[in-house]
Motif scaffolding. Structure first.
Motif, mmCIF file in Angstrom:
data_model
loop_
_atom_site.group_PDB
_atom_site.id
_atom_site.type_symbol
_atom_site.label_atom_id
_atom_site.label_comp_id
_atom_site.label_asym_id
_atom_site.label_seq_id
_atom_site.Cartn_x
_atom_site.Cartn_y
_atom_site.Cartn_z
ATOM 1 N N LEU A 36 38.493 57.591 40.894
ATOM 2 C CA LEU A 36 38.298 56.931 42.187
ATOM 3 C C LEU A 36 37.105 55.979 42.148
ATOM 4 O O LEU A 36 37.149 54.888 42.727
ATOM 5 C CB LEU A 36 38.107 57.989 43.275
ATOM 6 C CG LEU A 36 39.338 58.834 43.624
ATOM 7 C CD1 LEU A 36 38.976 59.901 44.642
ATOM 8 C CD2 LEU A 36 40.467 57.960 44.153
ATOM 9 N N GLU A 37 36.031 56.396 41.457
ATOM 10 C CA GLU A 37 34.872 55.517 41.356
ATOM 11 C C GLU A 37 35.206 54.249 40.575
ATOM 12 O O GLU A 37 34.803 53.138 40.955
ATOM 13 C CB GLU A 37 33.733 56.280 40.684
ATOM 14 C CG GLU A 37 32.428 55.482 40.621
ATOM 15 C CD GLU A 37 31.312 56.288 39.992
ATOM 16 O OE1 GLU A 37 30.194 55.752 39.864
ATOM 17 O OE2 GLU A 37 31.555 57.466 39.639
ATOM 18 N N SER A 38 35.951 54.411 39.462
ATOM 19 C CA SER A 38 36.336 53.227 38.684
ATOM 20 C C SER A 38 37.267 52.321 39.482
ATOM 21 O O SER A 38 37.155 51.089 39.426
ATOM 22 C CB SER A 38 37.018 53.666 37.388
ATOM 23 O OG SER A 38 38.215 54.373 37.662
ATOM 24 N N GLU A 39 38.174 52.915 40.239
ATOM 25 C CA GLU A 39 39.053 52.098 41.077
ATOM 26 C C GLU A 39 38.259 51.359 42.147
ATOM 27 O O GLU A 39 38.543 50.198 42.463
ATOM 28 C CB GLU A 39 40.119 52.972 41.720
ATOM 29 C CG GLU A 39 41.162 53.487 40.737
ATOM 30 C CD GLU A 39 42.215 54.337 41.403
ATOM 31 O OE1 GLU A 39 42.069 54.589 42.625
ATOM 32 O OE2 GLU A 39 43.187 54.732 40.730
ATOM 33 N N GLY A 40 37.235 52.041 42.694
ATOM 34 C CA GLY A 40 36.386 51.350 43.666
ATOM 35 C C GLY A 40 35.631 50.188 43.054
ATOM 36 O O GLY A 40 35.515 49.110 43.654
ATOM 37 N N ALA A 68 35.029 44.361 42.272
ATOM 38 C CA ALA A 68 34.994 43.152 41.438
ATOM 39 C C ALA A 68 36.097 42.171 41.825
ATOM 40 O O ALA A 68 35.887 40.955 41.870
ATOM 41 C CB ALA A 68 35.129 43.554 39.962
ATOM 42 N N ILE A 69 37.286 42.713 42.116
ATOM 43 C CA ILE A 69 38.387 41.842 42.531
ATOM 44 C C ILE A 69 38.066 41.148 43.846
ATOM 45 O O ILE A 69 38.323 39.946 44.021
ATOM 46 C CB ILE A 69 39.687 42.668 42.643
ATOM 47 C CG1 ILE A 69 40.150 43.117 41.255
ATOM 48 C CG2 ILE A 69 40.790 41.861 43.323
ATOM 49 C CD1 ILE A 69 41.337 44.055 41.283
ATOM 50 N N ASN A 70 37.479 41.894 44.770
ATOM 51 C CA ASN A 70 37.120 41.287 46.056
ATOM 52 C C ASN A 70 36.065 40.198 45.889
ATOM 53 O O ASN A 70 36.135 39.133 46.520
ATOM 54 C CB ASN A 70 36.629 42.367 47.008
ATOM 55 C CG ASN A 70 37.730 43.316 47.427
ATOM 56 O OD1 ASN A 70 38.906 42.948 47.401
ATOM 57 N ND2 ASN A 70 37.370 44.528 47.804
ATOM 58 N N VAL A 71 35.063 40.461 45.000
ATOM 59 C CA VAL A 71 34.025 39.442 44.767
ATOM 60 C C VAL A 71 34.638 38.197 44.136
ATOM 61 O O VAL A 71 34.329 37.055 44.519
ATOM 62 C CB VAL A 71 32.911 40.037 43.874
ATOM 63 C CG1 VAL A 71 31.945 38.947 43.437
ATOM 64 C CG2 VAL A 71 32.158 41.119 44.635
ATOM 65 N N ALA A 72 35.528 38.398 43.146
ATOM 66 C CA ALA A 72 36.175 37.246 42.500
ATOM 67 C C ALA A 72 37.040 36.471 43.489
ATOM 68 O O ALA A 72 37.045 35.231 43.497
ATOM 69 C CB ALA A 72 37.025 37.730 41.320
ATOM 70 N N GLU A 73 37.758 37.178 44.322
ATOM 71 C CA GLU A 73 38.579 36.505 45.335
ATOM 72 C C GLU A 73 37.705 35.724 46.305
ATOM 73 O O GLU A 73 38.038 34.605 46.713
ATOM 74 C CB GLU A 73 39.403 37.542 46.088
ATOM 75 C CG GLU A 73 40.552 38.142 45.283
ATOM 76 C CD GLU A 73 41.668 37.146 45.032
ATOM 77 O OE1 GLU A 73 41.761 36.168 45.794
ATOM 78 O OE2 GLU A 73 42.432 37.339 44.069
ATOM 79 N N GLY A 74 36.554 36.309 46.673
ATOM 80 C CA GLY A 74 35.641 35.594 47.569
ATOM 81 C C GLY A 74 35.094 34.322 46.940
ATOM 82 O O GLY A 74 35.027 33.271 47.589
#
Length: 359
Positions: free
Chosen positions: A210-214, A219-225
């Motif tokens: 769960l921690e790795s998925e978080g 990271a995906i959210n930061v890249a998308e931003g």
């Protein structure tokens, strides 16, 4: 003297048959007492949900239904009394070995009902005891087919398999097993500790996952931003360049329109009376002004030979302007179609203007 033998000796049976002891894991077989059976007095009242089995002269005669019944004393005898209600039997705790060689202690509850009083009376000596032993043996055989983890997961299927096995064997006994429920499963202490360690390891694994998925989602959210920010910045720059180009184009159009209007106004002013004289004066003023600024930007200056004669320079500028004006008028007249019968020789002024231009 011989020393006395202090070893324990087995009891002597004096020729009698040896006494066989029942295993400790088997439930004690209940004994039926005939003294508790009803006595035949000729008129009997059978309670509801009970079946009384009657024998006449030692042979089965009939089964008494609930209510009023009449029997012949001395000839008829009530041999068995069967309850038609659902019976709950506590299956004693027993040991069983799973497929992965783990010893478990399991007890359960058995729910029975007598469906055929005749078979329950004459088919087996003690039907309840027989069904209890059958449930224990079936439980051990079913547990031997499963591993320890599947025992806890497949509890319902295990109960259903035991019920089916009991019903197949107890059909000739007139008894039907309705349900079988496992009450408790006791695991050895070491196995319980290992299971606890396994559960803790599984929880730590899930927490790590769960921690790795978080982290991945972050990271995906930061890249998308960042992607959206770059897209918005490029679109903003594009819109700015478009707006800037549109502004410059509009400015050029406005300047061109202003210049065209100025030229039109200037042409209208020159067409009026004394317009050429005013234009000559303006050209002379601009010539003098430009001549006065020659030495301000650079040390090298190209000057005409007659710099001190201002009157001559003004006259020269006016002559150039007059020549250009007349040349433009001649070109305009040449473009127009000539009129019939109107062929006049060129005037003297025009010939002089052409000579000045060619010179």
């Amino acid at each position: 003297k011989r020393s006395p033998d202090l070893r324990p000796r087995a009891p002597r049976n004096h020729g009698r048959a040896p006494v066989l002891k029942r295993p400790t894991w088997l439930a004690p077989a209940p004994q039926r007492l005939n003294s508790g059976l009803p006595v035949n007095i000729g008129v009997l009242f059978v309670p509801q949900q009970e079946a009384w089995v009657v024998e006449r002269m030692g042979k089965f005669h009939r089964i008494l239904e609930p209510g009023l019944n009449f029997l012949i004393p001395l000839l008829d005898r009530i041999r068995y009394v069967q309850s038609l209600k659902e019976i709950v039997i506590n299956v004693p705790e027993q040991s069983a070995v799973t497929l992965d060689n783990v010893t478990l202690q399991i007890d359960g509850v058995l729910y029975l009902r007598v469906m055929d009083p005749y078979k329950a009376s004459y088919g087996v000596e003690d039907p309840e005891y027989a069904v209890t032993q059958l449930a224990q043996t079936t439980m051990r055989s079913e547990l031997g087919k499963l591993s320890l983890d599947r025992v806890f997961r497949e509890r319902e299927s295990l109960n259903a398999n035991i019920v089916d096995a009991i019903n197949q064997a107890s059909d000739c006994w007139g008894i039907r097993c309705l349900r079988y429920e496992i009450k408790d499963i006791h695991v050895p202490p070491r196995v319980k500790e290992s299971m606890q360690m396994q559960v803790e390891a599984e929880r730590r694994k899930r927490a790590t996952v769960l921690e790795s998925e978080g982290t991945r989602e972050s990271a995906i959210n930061v890249a998308e931003g960042q992607k959206q920010a770059q897209i918005l910045a490029s679109e903003a720059e594009k819109a700015e360049q478009i707006n800037k180009a549109a502004g410059e184009a509009n400015a050029m159009l406005v300047r061109a329109k202003a210049k065209a209007e100025a030229i039109q106004l200037l042409a209208a002013a020159l067409a009026q009376q004394h317009g050429s004289a005013a234009a000559s004066l303006s050209v002379a003023e601009q010539y003098v002004s430009a001549f006065s600024k020659l030495a301000k930007d650079s040390n090298t200056v190209l000057l005409p030979t007659n710099t001190g004669d201002v009157t001559h320079m003004v006259a020269q500028a006016l002559g150039i302007y007059t020549t250009l004006t007349k040349t433009q008028a001649v070109k305009t007249r040449d473009e127009l179609p000539p009129a019939h019968g109107d062929s006049q020789p060129p005037s003297t002024e025009m010939l002089k203007a052409e000579q000045v231009t060619s010179s």
